[in-house]
Scaffold this active site. Structure first.
Site, PDB file in Angstrom:
ATOM      1  N   THR A   1     -35.681  58.604  30.996  1.00 44.74           N
ATOM      2  CA  THR A   1     -34.240  58.787  31.120  1.00 44.74           C
ATOM      3  C   THR A   1     -33.632  58.818  29.734  1.00 44.74           C
ATOM      4  O   THR A   1     -34.070  58.085  28.839  1.00 44.74           O
ATOM      5  CB  THR A   1     -33.600  57.663  31.963  1.00 44.74           C
ATOM      6  OG1 THR A   1     -32.188  57.910  32.092  1.00 44.74           O
ATOM      7  CG2 THR A   1     -33.823  56.296  31.351  1.00 44.74           C
ATOM      8  N   HIS A  39     -44.197  43.697  34.761  1.00 44.66           N
ATOM      9  CA  HIS A  39     -45.088  42.745  34.091  1.00 44.66           C
ATOM     10  C   HIS A  39     -46.220  42.265  35.007  1.00 44.66           C
ATOM     11  O   HIS A  39     -47.185  41.645  34.532  1.00 44.66           O
ATOM     12  CB  HIS A  39     -44.274  41.538  33.596  1.00 44.66           C
ATOM     13  CG  HIS A  39     -44.803  40.931  32.339  1.00 44.66           C
ATOM     14  ND1 HIS A  39     -46.061  41.199  31.847  1.00 44.66           N
ATOM     15  CD2 HIS A  39     -44.254  40.045  31.465  1.00 44.66           C
ATOM     16  CE1 HIS A  39     -46.257  40.510  30.741  1.00 44.66           C
ATOM     17  NE2 HIS A  39     -45.179  39.801  30.475  1.00 44.66           N
TER      18      HIS A  39
END
Length: 402
Positions: free
Chosen positions: A321, A373
């Site tokens: 983006t 994560h």
């Protein structure tokens, strides 16, 4: 000859849409392939076209109603004229279970077709759900889904009902969120609640890429009709190289498994009239600079004209983006689930940096990588951005694949 106009196939895993807007009225003449109604799905708006020229029949569903794939929207009569009266939609003979459910439905809490079907399957009464979020308080499929997800212990629209008691200021305007905007909000919230999301940053010196682009853009544009050499193709190429080096960032979690991919379907976020959408460059790792640039231009034009198809938006493995086109200096992009990472590009600004022991002014861009994560370690994430930085600052490495 009368022909039915039905809800078309809407794409992978999408079976329900909302009537966003009727573009043609009963009795109005329409040409073949002319759009008559606009549907809004969880991902994109879809226009349904007339299969033949003729006079449009009566609307069998209203704006705001939910409809399933295959449902009849209206009819079109070849050479026909405007109907004298608006007949009611034909009622099909329904099994006793449907009648039992309908008997429990009050006039003010009437479920939409998709919601009614799910309520039949789950044996849920309208009175259990209460006030719906649809037009005129109608119960929608999302209301039923939320009710079931909540264990059926409380109305799914309790928060909505609480909001509706608010006294609006006369200077305020209350506008119902579109289905697409509600879906965007839900998906972003789901991403935050599902992924162990973390963002790491770096900065990149854009001097080399800007020099290369300035030197070759005219020759590039002349040779590759329909493509213009921009910065995005460099970042797509650099990101692909980094994904191949750190495959976990191109993978996804599926239950207790990790799915690794030997290809890259790159999502490129573009702004459209109904919000941000992420069309996908399929097999981007097999594309040339010209292929990437021409496809991005095509996606941007489709988004502007609201012409993106559902297939254009599905199957992405990683996304990029660029908030820099709106002037953003730094941000923390949100992962497009079930992907495991998203790269955020930002505005290019001249800044003082230390170079060979001297302070010099260089065009710099901040990069951000948001990642899950649960599957990506911090070392991998930092190394991923360093890899991209190195390829942008030394673009010859992209050309030589070293």
């Amino acid at each position: 000859m009368s022909v039915e106009i039905k809800v078309p196939q809407l794409g992978e895993s999408i079976s329900v849409a909302t009537i966003a807007k009727w573009l043609k009225q009963p009795g109005e003449h329409v040409e073949m392939d002319e759009a008559v109604v606009e549907l809004e799905t969880d991902k994109v708006s879809v226009e349904v076209a007339a299969p033949q020229a003729g006079a449009l029949g009566n609307h069998l569903v209203s704006e705001g109603d939910e409809v399933e794939v295959g449902a009849i929207l209206t009819t079109i009569e070849a050479g026909g004229s405007k109907p004298v009266a608006a007949p009611t939609a034909p009622k099909s003979v329904e099994p006793p279970k449907v009648l039992e459910v309908e008997a429990q439905i009050t006039e003010t809490h009437q479920p939409m077709p998709a919601a009614r079907k799910m309520m039949e399957e789950k044996q849920i009464a309208a009175s259990q759900i209460g006030h719906g979020t649809g037009k005129d308080g109608r119960i929608t499929r999302d209301d039923v889904v939320n009710f079931v997800a909540g264990g059926g212990s409380k109305p799914a629209v309790a928060n909505v009902a609480a909001v509706s008691t608010r006294r609006d200021d006369p200077r305020e305007e209350r506008v119902k969120m579109t289905r697409l905007r509600r879906t965007i909000a839900r998906r972003l919230k789901d991403a935050q609640e599902t992924a162990a999301m973390l963002t790491t940053f770096n900065e990149v010196n854009m001097s080399a890429v800007m020099k290369l682009r300035s030197q070759y853009k005219d020759a590039f544009n002349k040779k590759h009709e329909g493509a213009r050499l921009g910065f995005m193709s460099f970042f797509v190429k650099a990101t692909i190289s980094a994904l191949q080096e750190y495959p976990a960032i191109n993978a996804q979690i599926d239950g207790e498994d990790v799915i690794y991919r030997n290809f890259v379907n790159m999502g490129i976020a573009v702004g459209g009239p109904n919000g941000l959408v992420v069309p996908v460059l399929r097999d981007a790792d097999q594309m040339s600079f010209a292929d990437i640039e021409s496809n991005i231009i095509g996606f941007a034009q489709k988004a502007k004209n609201n012409q993106l198809k559902l297939d254009d938006l599905s199957g992405g493995t990683f996304s990029i983006t660029n908030g820099g086109i709106y002037g953003s200096l730094m941000s923390t992009p949100i992962i497009n689930m079930p992907q495991s990472g998203i790269l955020g590009m930002h505005a290019i600004k001249d800044r003082p940096i230390a170079e060979n022991g001297q302070v010099v002014i260089r065009p710099m861009m901040y990069l951000a990588l948001s990642y899950d994560h649960r599957i990506v370690d911090g070392k991998e994430a930092v190394s991923f951005l360093v890899h991209i930085k190195d390829r942008i600052e030394h673009p010859e490495r992209l050309l030589l694949d070293v």
